[in-house]
Design a protein around this motif. Sequence first.
Motif, PDB file in Angstrom:
ATOM      1  N   ARG A  25     -17.073   0.862   1.319  1.00 53.73           N
ATOM      2  CA  ARG A  25     -16.893   2.216   0.759  1.00 53.73           C
ATOM      3  C   ARG A  25     -18.183   2.890   0.309  1.00 53.73           C
ATOM      4  NH1 ARG A  25     -12.202   4.289   2.534  1.00 53.73           N
ATOM      5  NH2 ARG A  25     -11.998   2.492   3.869  1.00 53.73           N
ATOM      6  N   THR A  43     -19.063   4.149   7.819  1.00 48.28           N
ATOM      7  CA  THR A  43     -18.309   4.574   9.009  1.00 48.28           C
ATOM      8  C   THR A  43     -18.469   6.069   9.301  1.00 48.28           C
ATOM      9  OG1 THR A  43     -16.704   2.808   8.735  1.00 48.28           O
ATOM     10  CG2 THR A  43     -16.003   4.697  10.053  1.00 48.28           C
ATOM     11  N   PRO A  44     -18.148   6.950   8.361  1.00 51.57           N
ATOM     12  CA  PRO A  44     -18.301   8.373   8.678  1.00 51.57           C
ATOM     13  C   PRO A  44     -19.734   8.773   9.008  1.00 51.57           C
ATOM     14  CG  PRO A  44     -17.448   8.068   6.434  1.00 51.57           C
ATOM     15  CD  PRO A  44     -17.484   6.727   7.065  1.00 51.57           C
ATOM     16  N   ILE A  67     -20.377   7.833  12.628  1.00 45.04           N
ATOM     17  CA  ILE A  67     -19.668   8.737  13.528  1.00 45.04           C
ATOM     18  C   ILE A  67     -20.352  10.092  13.593  1.00 45.04           C
ATOM     19  CG2 ILE A  67     -17.559  10.107  13.603  1.00 45.04           C
ATOM     20  CD1 ILE A  67     -16.150   7.413  12.900  1.00 45.04           C
ATOM     21  N   ARG A  79     -19.123   5.409  -9.397  1.00 50.04           N
ATOM     22  CA  ARG A  79     -18.590   6.209  -8.294  1.00 50.04           C
ATOM     23  C   ARG A  79     -17.846   5.304  -7.307  1.00 50.04           C
ATOM     24  NH1 ARG A  79     -16.581  10.200  -5.604  1.00 50.04           N
ATOM     25  NH2 ARG A  79     -17.492  10.765  -3.611  1.00 50.04           N
ATOM     26  N   SER A 105     -23.727  14.079   0.845  1.00 54.79           N
ATOM     27  CA  SER A 105     -22.702  14.068   1.885  1.00 54.79           C
ATOM     28  C   SER A 105     -23.169  13.307   3.117  1.00 54.79           C
ATOM     29  CB  SER A 105     -22.385  15.500   2.290  1.00 54.79           C
ATOM     30  OG  SER A 105     -23.475  16.033   3.012  1.00 54.79           O
ATOM     31  N   GLU A 144     -23.450  14.507   6.035  1.00 52.86           N
ATOM     32  CA  GLU A 144     -24.408  15.357   6.735  1.00 52.86           C
ATOM     33  C   GLU A 144     -25.804  15.181   6.152  1.00 52.86           C
ATOM     34  OE1 GLU A 144     -21.413  16.157   5.815  1.00 52.86           O
ATOM     35  OE2 GLU A 144     -20.412  17.262   7.429  1.00 52.86           O
ATOM     36  N   VAL A 174     -19.877  20.512   3.535  1.00 50.78           N
ATOM     37  CA  VAL A 174     -19.293  19.771   2.429  1.00 50.78           C
ATOM     38  C   VAL A 174     -18.433  20.705   1.592  1.00 50.78           C
ATOM     39  CG1 VAL A 174     -19.752  18.336   0.425  1.00 50.78           C
ATOM     40  CG2 VAL A 174     -21.373  18.410   2.308  1.00 50.78           C
ATOM     41  N   TYR A 231     -14.290  16.839   0.035  1.00 47.87           N
ATOM     42  CA  TYR A 231     -15.129  15.856   0.713  1.00 47.87           C
ATOM     43  C   TYR A 231     -14.442  14.497   0.850  1.00 47.87           C
ATOM     44  CZ  TYR A 231     -19.226  13.146   1.976  1.00 47.87           C
ATOM     45  OH  TYR A 231     -20.105  12.324   2.627  1.00 47.87           O
ATOM     46  N   ASP A 232     -13.821  14.039  -0.225  1.00 50.07           N
ATOM     47  CA  ASP A 232     -13.190  12.719  -0.169  1.00 50.07           C
ATOM     48  C   ASP A 232     -12.045  12.680   0.834  1.00 50.07           C
ATOM     49  OD1 ASP A 232     -15.013  11.861  -1.998  1.00 50.07           O
ATOM     50  OD2 ASP A 232     -13.650  11.903  -3.707  1.00 50.07           O
ATOM     51  N   ARG A 266     -11.907  14.436   3.613  1.00 54.50           N
ATOM     52  CA  ARG A 266     -12.523  14.368   4.942  1.00 54.50           C
ATOM     53  C   ARG A 266     -12.903  12.939   5.290  1.00 54.50           C
ATOM     54  NH1 ARG A 266     -17.770  17.302   4.860  1.00 54.50           N
ATOM     55  NH2 ARG A 266     -17.750  16.973   7.104  1.00 54.50           N
ATOM     56  N   ILE A 267     -13.553  12.272   4.342  1.00 56.60           N
ATOM     57  CA  ILE A 267     -14.003  10.900   4.590  1.00 56.60           C
ATOM     58  C   ILE A 267     -12.799   9.996   4.811  1.00 56.60           C
ATOM     59  CG2 ILE A 267     -15.218   8.939   3.561  1.00 56.60           C
ATOM     60  CD1 ILE A 267     -16.926  11.380   4.532  1.00 56.60           C
ATOM     61  N   VAL A 283     -11.467  10.581   8.276  1.00 55.33           N
ATOM     62  CA  VAL A 283     -12.272   9.933   9.319  1.00 55.33           C
ATOM     63  C   VAL A 283     -11.946   8.442   9.376  1.00 55.33           C
ATOM     64  CG1 VAL A 283     -14.606   9.238  10.003  1.00 55.33           C
ATOM     65  CG2 VAL A 283     -14.163  11.576   9.268  1.00 55.33           C
ATOM     66  N   ASN A 284     -11.869   7.819   8.211  1.00 55.11           N
ATOM     67  CA  ASN A 284     -11.515   6.401   8.190  1.00 55.11           C
ATOM     68  C   ASN A 284     -10.126   6.174   8.789  1.00 55.11           C
ATOM     69  OD1 ASN A 284     -13.845   5.143   7.065  1.00 55.11           O
ATOM     70  ND2 ASN A 284     -13.334   6.025   5.089  1.00 55.11           N
ATOM     71  N   LEU A 315     -13.075  14.928  10.274  1.00 55.59           N
ATOM     72  CA  LEU A 315     -14.360  15.307   9.688  1.00 55.59           C
ATOM     73  C   LEU A 315     -14.409  16.800   9.365  1.00 55.59           C
ATOM     74  CD1 LEU A 315     -17.135  13.916   9.112  1.00 55.59           C
ATOM     75  CD2 LEU A 315     -17.870  14.713  11.336  1.00 55.59           C
ATOM     76  N   GLN A 316     -13.878  17.609  10.262  1.00 56.01           N
ATOM     77  CA  GLN A 316     -14.012  19.052  10.103  1.00 56.01           C
ATOM     78  C   GLN A 316     -12.888  19.644   9.250  1.00 56.01           C
ATOM     79  OE1 GLN A 316     -16.676  20.640  11.558  1.00 56.01           O
ATOM     80  NE2 GLN A 316     -16.147  22.605  10.686  1.00 56.01           N
TER      81      GLN A 316
END
Lengths: 276, 276
Positions: A156, A160-161, A164, A213, A258, A260, B118, B122-123, B125-126, B129-130, B168-169
């Motif tokens: 975590r 992974t993201p 990708i 976090r 992020s 990005e 972002v 955000y969380d 999105r992640i 993706v997972n 992701l998007q």
Amino acid sequence: MENKRSVFFISDSTAITAHTLGKSLLAQFENIPFDEFILPFVNNVERARQAVGNINKEAKKNSARPIVFCTLIDQSVRDIIMTSNGAVFNFFDTFISRLESELRKESTHAVGRYHEGVSDNYDVRIDAVNFAVNNDDGATTKGFEKADIILIGVSRTGKTPTCIFLGLQFGLYAANYPITEDDLVGMSQEYSLPSVLQPFRKKLFGLTINPERLQKIRFARRPNRPYSTYEQCAKEVSMTENMFNQENIPYLNVATISVEEIAATLIRSGKLKRRF
Amino acid sequence: MENKRSVFFISDSTAITAHTLGKSLLAQFENIPFDEFILPFVNNVERARQAVGNINKEAKKNSARPIVFCTLIDQSVRDIIMTSNGAVFNFFDTFISRLESELRKESTHAVGRYHEGVSDNYDVRIDAVNFAVNNDDGATTKGFEKADIILIGVSRTGKTPTCIFLGLQFGLYAANYPITEDDLVGMSQEYSLPSVLQPFRKKLFGLTINPERLQKIRFARRPNRPYSTYEQCAKEVSMTENMFNQENIPYLNVATISVEEIAATLIRSGKLKRRF
């Protein structure tokens, strides 16, 4: 709070660019509630008229006229959008004529010449995304030879993201390997690199995060497990950072950045070279 | 061919927006070879001065001055870039003052208010993706209950990257299931939906492709296998499209469109709703 403002993002393609740029502009204005409408593929006269219908409907409903951001190249489509009752901001118009005089050349005004997010290297991008999926989470190390980079870190931390994204955006081949407690204990007093990673030392890059976090992220996923206690998170993070330091593995704390930004930082640091 | 032009893309963040928009503008000019320099994280005076150094070095080397695209909010950074010997196009400047008068409000000129790509989500999105990675390629159907959409199609139709992009998007939960010959033969004369997919009928969306294109993609990956012969590709595609038609599964031919366009098309069709 002020009155709601309708905002349209219109494009002859996916509208991703219009949306991203428009949103970053709107983010400069506080306390205005914006109501978003995203209209992709407005690439002919009929669709342009439909879009104008939508804009004018919103204009009637609200006291303030809608804001319309667009990235439209086709003159006939653009002309129709300009007849709407919205305030139109066309990202192309504004720059293209200045560019024409700078380059001393007329633009082609050709639609679809540059697909948003699509390059000549499209197949490479797709291959790189598949690579990231197939070389995820240490399930196999077969792809490590081919990898441009191998991200390592505890569970975590966004490995992974990030892998990708590196594939999708830059066509880079990114694998990842999760560092577990088992990888680190039972060795010597000083934590050392798991042996499976030894041959790939030059490709390794570590991701780390603050235990607070990490605990939050893990708890949201699997509450009430040893895995998601603060103690466990703190222990794994400390052992792993210790190992990164011992082994001279460069690493980055991702707690407030992020995917990005991680990717751009890797490229900026010289650790990775964009493929395109 | 004309003389080479240097082009800079400068941002206080990842430079993805500056790069995308700049490239789409340049694509309107033919036969000019552009030499690209991408400078992310130009977020302080020192880095701005370094960027000016880079621009001026290129300006000296070539007969035509460099083009500089930027998305810079900080006035002090912007002011320094403006002193360079490049032709500066700042995407923010141009629109922000018109927006200020349209919204009757001053902008905050705050850097980093909107991280590129972002959002508050955000969380999600992640997590999405997972989800896509963990529900890829039919390895498990456990996630199908949670999925917003399940993409189905023969091997190499872009299911995996599309699922990941949707996560992701847009923060959408997308699973995929590959249709193989075994799924389709040995049934009745009419091809029917694999039974594992039956309970999720409403979430299904098919991807298909021209056999010629499919053969090329497969051949690049695994040449000289039955898998990558034209006959096999044609057979699988025809059986699968047949099944889509029989079972009323909506589908899309992806031969000439990108992952971004597939995703935007799914949303536009009403099959999917953006999460943000």
